[in-house]
Motif scaffolding. Structure first.
Motif, PDB file in Angstrom:
ATOM      1  N   SER A   1       0.818  -1.159  -0.086  1.00  9.89           N
ATOM      2  CA  SER A   1      -0.181  -0.058  -0.030  1.00  9.89           C
ATOM      3  C   SER A   1       0.867   1.536  -0.088  1.00  9.89           C
ATOM      4  O   SER A   1       0.614   1.983  -0.607  1.00  9.89           O
ATOM      5  CB  SER A   1      -0.924   0.124   1.397  1.00  9.89           C
TER       6      SER A   1
ATOM      7  N   LEU B   1      -0.902   4.176  -2.363  1.00  7.91           N
ATOM      8  CA  LEU B   1      -2.249   3.982  -2.350  1.00  7.91           C
ATOM      9  C   LEU B   1      -3.001   4.352  -1.141  1.00  7.91           C
ATOM     10  O   LEU B   1      -2.439   4.632  -0.160  1.00  7.91           O
ATOM     11  CB  LEU B   1      -2.764   2.521  -2.577  1.00  7.91           C
TER      12      LEU B   1
ATOM     13  N   LYS C   1      -4.215   0.695  -9.325  1.00  6.01           N
ATOM     14  CA  LYS C   1      -3.569   0.527  -8.272  1.00  6.01           C
ATOM     15  C   LYS C   1      -3.987  -0.541  -7.137  1.00  6.01           C
ATOM     16  O   LYS C   1      -3.566  -1.373  -6.615  1.00  6.01           O
ATOM     17  CB  LYS C   1      -2.945   1.797  -7.571  1.00  6.01           C
ATOM     18  N   PRO C   2      -5.466  -0.356  -6.801  1.00 10.44           N
ATOM     19  CA  PRO C   2      -6.142  -1.078  -5.921  1.00 10.44           C
ATOM     20  C   PRO C   2      -6.171  -2.385  -6.520  1.00 10.44           C
ATOM     21  O   PRO C   2      -6.067  -3.529  -5.649  1.00 10.44           O
ATOM     22  CB  PRO C   2      -7.441  -0.565  -5.657  1.00 10.44           C
TER      23      PRO C   2
END
Length: 306
Positions: free
Chosen positions: A96, A101, A284-285
């Protein structure tokens, strides 16, 4: 007129599922096709329906289990549960930050992957004061990967000749949501289903220590922790079955109906998956979720085979 027709189709599918005419993967696909063709009616209530139907179904499955076998199964999966949760949470926190993120979104995706999908996300989100959009993104990604798992895991299980015990344990550790864990093992065999359900529910209890950890991580110590009380009812159901308090035909009927309710749940899960919503989340997620899922799947499979 179209709205009326879509509702007729919606309830028609639910009735067909309740009568036992469709299996888990088909229910999921039908749900996804339905939401692509129509505007899903009662959309605001779908997540609540999934939440309650899943719990009712899982408690019902307890009427097909016995205390001794359940305790042995829970003990067998304990070490793998601990290792996989700690490693997945650590990797999720690291990734993360590396991916830059939103930390709350990253933590929800990580929690859902490490423990029990939508249930973990629902429990952790108020603890860390996550926004509704963040929760929706995390749930959408987890539901999408759950859908893929429903097809991929049985195929890999058969390809690798995994035993009932190996497959049940693998699904319980590596598939996010209880609904998809049960869906994947329903067709693999009764033993796989029993093991997967038991290990997955014992894993769900880790929501409590994770909630406490999340409070300290995000400095929200005044928030309440959600305890998964339905697990107590699941244990009561196992005790009732173990001591034959109810007649066998009654418990068989409860278990059969619970499996059908789970298929309805998977149809509702499929109807909540929106490709349009997932496109808005960015890559990204999704990269985080897929990386964590591949890690926990490969790690747990390697552990089980060795």
């Amino acid at each position: 007129m179209k709205d009326s027709f879509s509702k007729t189709v919606y309830f028609g599918i639910i009735i067909i599922a309740l009568l036992g005419f469709i299996n888990s993967p088909t229910a999921l696909i039908v749900g996804f096709i339905y939401t692509t063709l129509f505007n899903t009616p009662f959309k605001t209530y779908n997540h609540k329906a999934i939440h309650y139907l899943l719990k009712i179904s899982v408690v019902g499955l307890g009427f097909g289990m016995f205390i001794k076998e359940t305790l042995e199964t829970g003990k067998a999966g304990l070490n793998l549960t601990i290792y996989s949760i700690i490693l997945t949470l650590s990797l999720g926190l690291l990734l993360s930050r590396l991916l830059k993120l939103d930390l709350k979104l990253g933590h929800l995706i990580t929690s859902g992957t490490a423990i029990c999908g939508g249930s973990a996300i629902a429990a952790i989100s108020p603890v860390i004061k996550a926004k509704s959009k963040t929760i929706s993104i995390a749930l959408g990604i987890v539901f999408l990967l759950n859908s893929i798992a429903l097809f991929v895991f049985p195929a890999v299980g058969h390809f690798l000749n995994l035993s009932q015990e190996q497959f049940g344990l693998w699904c319980a550790i590596a598939i996010h949501d209880t609904s998809s864990v049960v869906g994947a093992t329903l067709g693999y065999g009764e033993e796989a289903l029993r093991i997967a359900t038991t290990v997955k529910l014992s894993r769900t209890l880790w929501i409590i220590p994770l909630s406490i950890f999340s409070m300290f991580l995000f400095k929200t110590k005044d928030e309440k922790i959600k305890i998964p009380y339905f697990i107590i009812l699941f244990i009561v159901a196992i005790i009732i079955n173990s001591y034959h308090i109810l007649p066998d035909p009654t418990t068989h009927f409860i278990v059969s109906m619970s499996k059908r309710l789970l298929i309805i749940t998977l149809f509702l899960v499929g109807s909540t998956i929106s490709i349009k919503d997932l496109k808005h989340t960015g890559m990204k997620p999704i990269v985080l979720a897929i990386t964590l899922w591949l890690f926990i799947s490969i790690f747990s499979l390697g552990y089980i085979l060795n």
